[in-house]
Design a protein around this motif. Structure first.
Motif, PDB file in Angstrom:
ATOM      1  N   THR A 113      40.527 -81.997  40.219  1.00  0.00           N
ATOM      2  CA  THR A 113      41.882 -81.738  39.715  1.00  0.00           C
ATOM      3  C   THR A 113      42.604 -80.705  40.567  1.00  0.00           C
ATOM      4  N   THR A 114      41.919 -79.595  40.844  1.00  0.00           N
ATOM      5  CA  THR A 114      42.559 -78.516  41.604  1.00  0.00           C
ATOM      6  C   THR A 114      42.182 -78.523  43.076  1.00  0.00           C
ATOM      7  N   GLY A 115      41.133 -79.289  43.412  1.00  0.00           N
ATOM      8  CA  GLY A 115      40.709 -79.330  44.804  1.00  0.00           C
ATOM      9  C   GLY A 115      39.932 -78.111  45.238  1.00  0.00           C
ATOM     10  N   GLY A 116      39.501 -77.275  44.291  1.00  0.00           N
ATOM     11  CA  GLY A 116      38.767 -76.067  44.645  1.00  0.00           C
ATOM     12  C   GLY A 116      37.277 -76.203  44.363  1.00  0.00           C
ATOM     13  N   THR A 117      36.543 -75.144  44.675  1.00  0.00           N
ATOM     14  CA  THR A 117      35.105 -75.091  44.422  1.00  0.00           C
ATOM     15  C   THR A 117      34.841 -74.274  43.171  1.00  0.00           C
ATOM     16  N   VAL A 118      34.129 -74.860  42.215  1.00  0.00           N
ATOM     17  CA  VAL A 118      33.827 -74.195  40.950  1.00  0.00           C
ATOM     18  C   VAL A 118      32.403 -73.659  41.004  1.00  0.00           C
ATOM     19  N   THR A 119      32.254 -72.354  40.781  1.00  0.00           N
ATOM     20  CA  THR A 119      30.938 -71.726  40.759  1.00  0.00           C
ATOM     21  C   THR A 119      30.655 -71.220  39.361  1.00  0.00           C
ATOM     22  N   SER A 120      29.534 -71.682  38.789  1.00  0.00           N
ATOM     23  CA  SER A 120      29.136 -71.266  37.443  1.00  0.00           C
ATOM     24  C   SER A 120      27.838 -70.471  37.551  1.00  0.00           C
ATOM     25  N   THR A 121      27.842 -69.241  37.015  1.00  0.00           N
ATOM     26  CA  THR A 121      26.684 -68.354  37.106  1.00  0.00           C
ATOM     27  C   THR A 121      26.267 -67.892  35.716  1.00  0.00           C
ATOM     28  N   PRO A 122      24.981 -68.028  35.359  1.00  0.00           N
ATOM     29  CA  PRO A 122      24.502 -67.514  34.065  1.00  0.00           C
ATOM     30  C   PRO A 122      24.695 -66.008  33.974  1.00  0.00           C
ATOM     31  N   SER A 123      24.890 -65.510  32.749  1.00  0.00           N
ATOM     32  CA  SER A 123      25.161 -64.086  32.540  1.00  0.00           C
ATOM     33  C   SER A 123      24.070 -63.441  31.705  1.00  0.00           C
ATOM     34  N   ASP A 124      23.825 -62.137  31.989  1.00  0.00           N
ATOM     35  CA  ASP A 124      22.891 -61.347  31.186  1.00  0.00           C
ATOM     36  C   ASP A 124      23.566 -60.732  29.957  1.00  0.00           C
ATOM     37  N   ASP A 125      24.888 -60.819  29.898  1.00  0.00           N
ATOM     38  CA  ASP A 125      25.632 -60.283  28.761  1.00  0.00           C
ATOM     39  C   ASP A 125      25.287 -61.104  27.511  1.00  0.00           C
ATOM     40  N   PRO A 126      24.858 -60.460  26.428  1.00  0.00           N
ATOM     41  CA  PRO A 126      24.486 -61.214  25.219  1.00  0.00           C
ATOM     42  C   PRO A 126      25.643 -62.001  24.612  1.00  0.00           C
ATOM     43  N   LEU A 127      26.875 -61.636  24.967  1.00  0.00           N
ATOM     44  CA  LEU A 127      28.037 -62.349  24.438  1.00  0.00           C
ATOM     45  C   LEU A 127      28.458 -63.511  25.327  1.00  0.00           C
ATOM     46  N   VAL A 128      27.987 -63.515  26.572  1.00  0.00           N
ATOM     47  CA  VAL A 128      28.497 -64.461  27.569  1.00  0.00           C
ATOM     48  C   VAL A 128      27.415 -65.462  27.955  1.00  0.00           C
ATOM     49  N   SER A 129      27.785 -66.727  27.964  1.00  0.00           N
ATOM     50  CA  SER A 129      26.869 -67.782  28.373  1.00  0.00           C
ATOM     51  C   SER A 129      26.884 -67.959  29.887  1.00  0.00           C
ATOM     52  N   GLU A 130      28.079 -68.032  30.470  1.00  0.00           N
ATOM     53  CA  GLU A 130      28.198 -68.201  31.914  1.00  0.00           C
ATOM     54  C   GLU A 130      29.550 -67.680  32.400  1.00  0.00           C
ATOM     55  N   ARG A 131      29.602 -67.381  33.697  1.00  0.00           N
ATOM     56  CA  ARG A 131      30.847 -66.952  34.338  1.00  0.00           C
ATOM     57  C   ARG A 131      31.269 -68.040  35.315  1.00  0.00           C
ATOM     58  N   ILE A 132      32.548 -68.374  35.279  1.00  0.00           N
ATOM     59  CA  ILE A 132      33.053 -69.472  36.096  1.00  0.00           C
ATOM     60  C   ILE A 132      34.191 -68.963  36.980  1.00  0.00           C
ATOM     61  N   VAL A 133      34.103 -69.322  38.270  1.00  0.00           N
ATOM     62  CA  VAL A 133      35.173 -69.012  39.220  1.00  0.00           C
ATOM     63  C   VAL A 133      35.541 -70.303  39.928  1.00  0.00           C
ATOM     64  N   ASN A 134      36.844 -70.560  40.032  1.00  0.00           N
ATOM     65  CA  ASN A 134      37.330 -71.763  40.696  1.00  0.00           C
ATOM     66  C   ASN A 134      38.294 -71.348  41.803  1.00  0.00           C
ATOM     67  N   THR A 135      37.904 -71.662  43.042  1.00  0.00           N
ATOM     68  CA  THR A 135      38.759 -71.262  44.175  1.00  0.00           C
ATOM     69  C   THR A 135      40.066 -72.059  44.210  1.00  0.00           C
ATOM     70  N   GLY A 136      40.137 -73.105  43.394  1.00  0.00           N
ATOM     71  CA  GLY A 136      41.354 -73.924  43.386  1.00  0.00           C
ATOM     72  C   GLY A 136      42.399 -73.462  42.397  1.00  0.00           C
ATOM     73  N   TRP A 137      42.098 -72.428  41.585  1.00  0.00           N
ATOM     74  CA  TRP A 137      43.082 -71.937  40.631  1.00  0.00           C
ATOM     75  C   TRP A 137      44.308 -71.378  41.367  1.00  0.00           C
TER      76      TRP A 137
END
Length: 231
Positions: A113-137
């Protein structure tokens, strides 16, 4: 006179007895000879003992040399010195394994959709499941002009543009998005918003940054496990 001469002659023909001095001198000589012989035996014996001792030392040295050669491969100092190296190698291997595991857990995909690279990383934060960054935003655009001021009042254009940016980031439709909180993100031109779907099954925390003339741009999104304590 004749008788007297005969008596004299008679004395001169008797055998002479050895004098006391002669006997003493002879005894002294014998003692000196015995001393010399005894000293000779002592010196000779001492000379033999060092030779025996040297021979014994040479034998022990040879045995020690043979023993050291035989034990050369298992020198205790080498073993002790090798232990920290083994521990360091084990630590490095462990760290490498952890890094590889983290890299394997992080997933990178291409967003069509955006043409970018999406990186999903697991988190150690008890509230957070994963962190997502999209270079196409991209920035979502803005109708604001002049110097920008971040506003946290519902109904304001800046507020509405923040909501637009969070809907764009999370993929939630405007009518299926509950805004739990929008606050300052640590600087005048950054904001953080917590939103969810109406049924609260989808929960996100979105990090936004203002781009002059272009509007709010997503920096990062966190998928939340719970809303409790997330805002």
């Amino acid at each position: 006179m004749a008788n007297t001469q005969r008596r004299y002659t008679s004395r001169s023909n008797r055998p002479k007895k050895p004098s006391t001095n002669t006997i003493l001198n002879a005894l002294i000589g014998i003692v000196i000879v015995l001393i010399i012989i005894t000293a000779g035996f002592i010196f000779i014996g001492n000379d033999d003992e060092p030779e025996k001792a040297d021979s014994t030392k040479d034998t022990e040295s040879a045995e020690t040399a043979d023993g050291s050669e035989a034990e050369e491969d298992v020198d205790p100092e080498d073993q002790i010195g090798s232990e920290p190296i083994a521990e360091e190698e084990a630590t490095e291997d462990s760290e490498s394994s952890e890094e590889e595991a983290t890299e394997e857990e992080s997933t990178t995909t291409e967003d069509s959709t955006t043409g970018g690279t999406v990186t999903s990383t697991p988190s150690d934060d008890p509230l957070v499941s994963e962190r997502i960054v999209n270079t196409g935003w991209k920035p979502v655009g803005t109708s604001q002009t002049g110097e920008h001021t971040s506003v946290y009042t519902e109904g304001h254009v800046d507020w509405d543009e923040k909501l637009k940016a969070m809907a764009y980031t999370t993929g939630l439709a405007a009518d299926n998005m509950i805004v739990w909180r929008i606050e300052n993100g640590g600087s005048p031109q950054k904001s953080i918003g917590v939103v969810s779907s109406n049924d609260k099954k989808e929960k996100y925390r979105v990090y936004l940054e203002w781009v002059d003339g272009e509007g709010w741009k997503p920096e990062k999104m966190e998928t939340l496990k719970t809303l409790d304590g997330a805002y």
